[in-house]
Scaffold this motif. Structure first.
Motif, PDB file in Angstrom:
ATOM      1  N   VAL A  18      -9.245  -9.078   5.557  1.00 16.99           N
ATOM      2  CA  VAL A  18      -9.450  -9.954   4.403  1.00 16.99           C
ATOM      3  C   VAL A  18      -9.157  -9.248   3.084  1.00 16.99           C
ATOM      4  CG1 VAL A  18     -11.103 -11.430   5.580  1.00 16.99           C
ATOM      5  CG2 VAL A  18     -11.923  -9.408   4.369  1.00 16.99           C
ATOM      6  N   HIS A  19      -8.857  -7.937   3.126  1.00 16.87           N
ATOM      7  CA  HIS A  19      -8.545  -7.205   1.900  1.00 16.87           C
ATOM      8  C   HIS A  19      -7.545  -6.101   2.182  1.00 16.87           C
ATOM      9  CE1 HIS A  19     -11.186  -8.910  -1.115  1.00 16.87           C
ATOM     10  NE2 HIS A  19     -12.198  -8.875  -0.271  1.00 16.87           N
ATOM     11  N   TYR A  20      -6.713  -5.803   1.188  1.00 18.31           N
ATOM     12  CA  TYR A  20      -5.876  -4.612   1.217  1.00 18.31           C
ATOM     13  C   TYR A  20      -6.724  -3.379   0.910  1.00 18.31           C
ATOM     14  CZ  TYR A  20      -1.874  -7.824   0.709  1.00 18.31           C
ATOM     15  OH  TYR A  20      -0.947  -8.815   0.881  1.00 18.31           O
ATOM     16  N   PRO A  21      -6.280  -2.203   1.301  1.00 17.88           N
ATOM     17  CA  PRO A  21      -7.004  -0.981   0.920  1.00 17.88           C
ATOM     18  C   PRO A  21      -7.182  -0.834  -0.588  1.00 17.88           C
ATOM     19  CG  PRO A  21      -5.472  -0.488   2.693  1.00 17.88           C
ATOM     20  CD  PRO A  21      -5.197  -1.903   2.283  1.00 17.88           C
ATOM     21  N   THR A  22      -6.153  -1.201  -1.366  1.00 14.62           N
ATOM     22  CA  THR A  22      -6.277  -1.084  -2.821  1.00 14.62           C
ATOM     23  C   THR A  22      -7.285  -2.081  -3.389  1.00 14.62           C
ATOM     24  OG1 THR A  22      -4.262  -2.438  -2.975  1.00 14.62           O
ATOM     25  CG2 THR A  22      -4.027  -0.057  -3.295  1.00 14.62           C
ATOM     26  N   ASP A  23      -7.502  -3.202  -2.718  1.00 12.06           N
ATOM     27  CA  ASP A  23      -8.562  -4.125  -3.143  1.00 12.06           C
ATOM     28  C   ASP A  23      -9.914  -3.438  -3.056  1.00 12.06           C
ATOM     29  OD1 ASP A  23      -6.568  -6.042  -3.294  1.00 12.06           O
ATOM     30  OD2 ASP A  23      -7.058  -6.933  -1.352  1.00 12.06           O
ATOM     31  N   VAL A  24     -10.093  -2.698  -1.979  1.00 12.95           N
ATOM     32  CA  VAL A  24     -11.355  -2.000  -1.748  1.00 12.95           C
ATOM     33  C   VAL A  24     -11.522  -0.857  -2.746  1.00 12.95           C
ATOM     34  CG1 VAL A  24     -12.554  -0.482  -0.129  1.00 12.95           C
ATOM     35  CG2 VAL A  24     -11.529  -2.623   0.680  1.00 12.95           C
ATOM     36  N   ILE A  25     -10.458  -0.071  -2.948  1.00 12.09           N
ATOM     37  CA  ILE A  25     -10.525   1.043  -3.901  1.00 12.09           C
ATOM     38  C   ILE A  25     -10.852   0.521  -5.300  1.00 12.09           C
ATOM     39  CG2 ILE A  25      -9.172   2.858  -5.019  1.00 12.09           C
ATOM     40  CD1 ILE A  25      -7.636   3.156  -2.376  1.00 12.09           C
ATOM     41  N   MET A  45       0.818  -3.538 -11.601  1.00  7.69           N
ATOM     42  CA  MET A  45       0.209  -4.853 -11.481  1.00  7.69           C
ATOM     43  C   MET A  45       1.121  -5.811 -10.718  1.00  7.69           C
ATOM     44  SD  MET A  45      -2.644  -6.288 -12.427  1.00  7.69           S
ATOM     45  CE  MET A  45      -3.172  -5.352 -13.850  1.00  7.69           C
ATOM     46  N   ALA A  46       2.434  -5.714 -11.028  1.00 11.77           N
ATOM     47  CA  ALA A  46       3.369  -6.598 -10.328  1.00 11.77           C
ATOM     48  C   ALA A  46       3.393  -6.295  -8.843  1.00 11.77           C
ATOM     49  CB  ALA A  46       4.765  -6.440 -10.933  1.00 11.77           C
ATOM     50  N   GLY A  47       3.257  -4.999  -8.507  1.00  9.29           N
ATOM     51  CA  GLY A  47       3.247  -4.633  -7.100  1.00  9.29           C
ATOM     52  C   GLY A  47       2.081  -5.237  -6.363  1.00  9.29           C
ATOM     53  N   LEU A  48       0.955  -5.334  -7.011  1.00 10.29           N
ATOM     54  CA  LEU A  48      -0.219  -5.915  -6.373  1.00 10.29           C
ATOM     55  C   LEU A  48      -0.023  -7.392  -6.105  1.00 10.29           C
ATOM     56  CD1 LEU A  48      -3.110  -4.231  -8.373  1.00 10.29           C
ATOM     57  CD2 LEU A  48      -2.406  -3.737  -6.039  1.00 10.29           C
ATOM     58  N   THR A  49       0.550  -8.108  -7.052  1.00 13.07           N
ATOM     59  CA  THR A  49       0.691  -9.553  -6.902  1.00 13.07           C
ATOM     60  C   THR A  49       1.739  -9.919  -5.871  1.00 13.07           C
ATOM     61  OG1 THR A  49       2.289  -9.593  -8.727  1.00 13.07           O
ATOM     62  CG2 THR A  49      -0.013  -9.963  -9.281  1.00 13.07           C
ATOM     63  N   THR A  50       2.626  -9.010  -5.543  1.00 15.23           N
ATOM     64  CA  THR A  50       3.643  -9.317  -4.543  1.00 15.23           C
ATOM     65  C   THR A  50       3.344  -8.692  -3.194  1.00 15.23           C
ATOM     66  OG1 THR A  50       4.937  -7.423  -5.314  1.00 15.23           O
ATOM     67  CG2 THR A  50       5.456  -9.561  -6.278  1.00 15.23           C
ATOM     68  N   PRO A  78       2.056  -1.916  -2.695  1.00 12.20           N
ATOM     69  CA  PRO A  78       2.991  -0.897  -2.251  1.00 12.20           C
ATOM     70  C   PRO A  78       3.072  -0.865  -0.730  1.00 12.20           C
ATOM     71  CG  PRO A  78       1.427  -0.038  -3.871  1.00 12.20           C
ATOM     72  CD  PRO A  78       0.946  -1.383  -3.450  1.00 12.20           C
ATOM     73  N   ASN A  79       4.165  -0.309  -0.216  1.00 11.10           N
ATOM     74  CA  ASN A  79       4.346  -0.261   1.228  1.00 11.10           C
ATOM     75  C   ASN A  79       3.225   0.495   1.921  1.00 11.10           C
ATOM     76  OD1 ASN A  79       6.681  -1.742   1.152  1.00 11.10           O
ATOM     77  ND2 ASN A  79       8.037   0.039   0.981  1.00 11.10           N
ATOM     78  N   VAL A  80       2.752   1.587   1.300  1.00  8.60           N
ATOM     79  CA  VAL A  80       1.681   2.357   1.921  1.00  8.60           C
ATOM     80  C   VAL A  80       0.414   1.510   2.006  1.00  8.60           C
ATOM     81  CG1 VAL A  80       0.913   3.368  -0.288  1.00  8.60           C
ATOM     82  CG2 VAL A  80       0.441   4.554   1.878  1.00  8.60           C
ATOM     83  N   ASP A  81       0.213   0.636   1.047  1.00  9.49           N
ATOM     84  CA  ASP A  81      -0.954  -0.247   1.059  1.00  9.49           C
ATOM     85  C   ASP A  81      -0.881  -1.198   2.246  1.00  9.49           C
ATOM     86  OD1 ASP A  81      -3.359  -1.174   0.049  1.00  9.49           O
ATOM     87  OD2 ASP A  81      -2.423  -2.584  -1.336  1.00  9.49           O
ATOM     88  N   VAL A  82       0.284  -1.803   2.433  1.00 10.71           N
ATOM     89  CA  VAL A  82       0.463  -2.749   3.536  1.00 10.71           C
ATOM     90  C   VAL A  82       0.439  -2.035   4.880  1.00 10.71           C
ATOM     91  CG1 VAL A  82       2.019  -4.468   4.533  1.00 10.71           C
ATOM     92  CG2 VAL A  82       1.780  -4.303   2.050  1.00 10.71           C
ATOM     93  N   SER A  83       1.045  -0.874   4.956  1.00  6.14           N
ATOM     94  CA  SER A  83       1.065  -0.144   6.229  1.00  6.14           C
ATOM     95  C   SER A  83      -0.340   0.289   6.627  1.00  6.14           C
ATOM     96  CB  SER A  83       1.994   1.064   6.132  1.00  6.14           C
ATOM     97  OG  SER A  83       1.539   1.986   5.151  1.00  6.14           O
ATOM     98  N   LEU A  84      -1.144   0.733   5.656  1.00  6.40           N
ATOM     99  CA  LEU A  84      -2.528   1.080   5.956  1.00  6.40           C
ATOM    100  C   LEU A  84      -3.311  -0.144   6.410  1.00  6.40           C
ATOM    101  CD1 LEU A  84      -3.526   3.608   3.140  1.00  6.40           C
ATOM    102  CD2 LEU A  84      -3.436   4.038   5.607  1.00  6.40           C
ATOM    103  N   LEU A  85      -3.025  -1.260   5.804  1.00 12.35           N
ATOM    104  CA  LEU A  85      -3.674  -2.509   6.213  1.00 12.35           C
ATOM    105  C   LEU A  85      -3.391  -2.802   7.676  1.00 12.35           C
ATOM    106  CD1 LEU A  85      -5.038  -5.322   5.739  1.00 12.35           C
ATOM    107  CD2 LEU A  85      -2.774  -6.117   4.997  1.00 12.35           C
ATOM    108  N   TYR A  86      -2.133  -2.709   8.065  1.00 10.81           N
ATOM    109  CA  TYR A  86      -1.767  -2.994   9.451  1.00 10.81           C
ATOM    110  C   TYR A  86      -2.367  -1.961  10.412  1.00 10.81           C
ATOM    111  CZ  TYR A  86       1.451  -6.881   8.745  1.00 10.81           C
ATOM    112  OH  TYR A  86       1.987  -8.112   8.482  1.00 10.81           O
TER     113      TYR A  86
END
Length: 235
Positions: free
Chosen positions: A161-168, A1-6, A9-17
């Motif tokens: 407008v969303h991270y991949p984990t937001d969608v999942i 949960m803390a990872g989401l609020t900050t 995870p790096n893979v989440d941000v990298s997939l976003l980019y």
């Protein structure tokens, strides 16, 4: 949960980019099309699929039509419940939109002022709830609906407008609400739909104009050949 609020995870941000980076190199017309599809188009297509399924269900036999129609009623109800569940969930996680935390994103909705939280995606939740609800009513159209929901999720990340984990998370939430509550919902909705089907006024919501519900056993459906009047039958 803390990872989401900050920021996730790096893979989440990298997939976003990586996914959103495709928008930077795509023609502007394609970006506008994806923006419209991701914001309105796919949800509209899902609504049209539900209506198409309803149209076909009206020509089924009574028992099947009642079950199908009950499932079609449950699909939007479940979607609404899932969105309500998401309200406290988003506040609990409190994850900002990705473009508020990461520079260099190609945001395809700059004028919408997305100031609410990001996790989970309302669009993905709504789309998957409709898709899974449609699957309960009609397997073939349901697969199409679920495919559209997955496309909706991809569009939301592409739009920035969303991270991949937001969608999942949205896809999982929509699926869970529909399936976990489906037994109770169908048990409550089926008798109501059956009563509607037998109503002379609103029964055509469930059955086509030229379909006549089966009469109780023991009553003749049509008079024997040559007997067309009540007086003939009485004779």
């Amino acid at each position: 949960m803390a990872g989401l609020t900050t920021g996730g995870p790096n893979v989440d941000v990298s997939l976003l980019y990586e996914i959103n980076g495709l928008a930077r190199h795509a023609p502007s017309g394609l970006d506008r099309a994806v923006g419209l599809i991701g914001e309105y188009g796919i949800l509209l297509a899902l609504v049209l699929l539900v209506l198409w399924c309803w149209r076909g269900a009206r020509r089924q036999d009574e028992a099947t039509a009642v079950e199908t129609f009950a499932a079609l009623v449950w699909a939007p109800l479940a979607a609404g419940i899932a969105l309500l569940v998401n309200i406290p969930l988003r506040e609990l996680v409190g994850r900002p939109r990705p473009f508020r935390q990461h520079a260099g994103l190609e945001v395809l909705e700059p004028g919408l002022g997305k100031s609410d939280f990001s996790f989970v995606s309302d669009h993905a939740t709504l789309a998957m709830a409709l898709g899974v609800g449609l699957f309960i009513a009609n397997r073939k159209l349901g697969f199409i609906g679920i495919g559209l929901a997955l496309l909706e999720g991809a569009c939301r990340v592409y739009m920035g407008v969303h991270y991949p984990t937001d969608v999942i998370g949205g896809l999982a939430l929509g699926t869970a609400v529909v399936l976990l509550l489906a037994p109770l919902a169908m048990a409550l909705l089926t008798p109501v739909v059956r009563a509607v089907a037998r109503s002379p006024r609103v029964g055509r919501l469930v059955r086509a104009k030229d379909r006549v519900l089966a009469r109780p056993v023991g009553l003749a459906q049509t008079p024997p050949p040559g007997l067309t009047r009540e007086s003939d039958l009485a004779a």
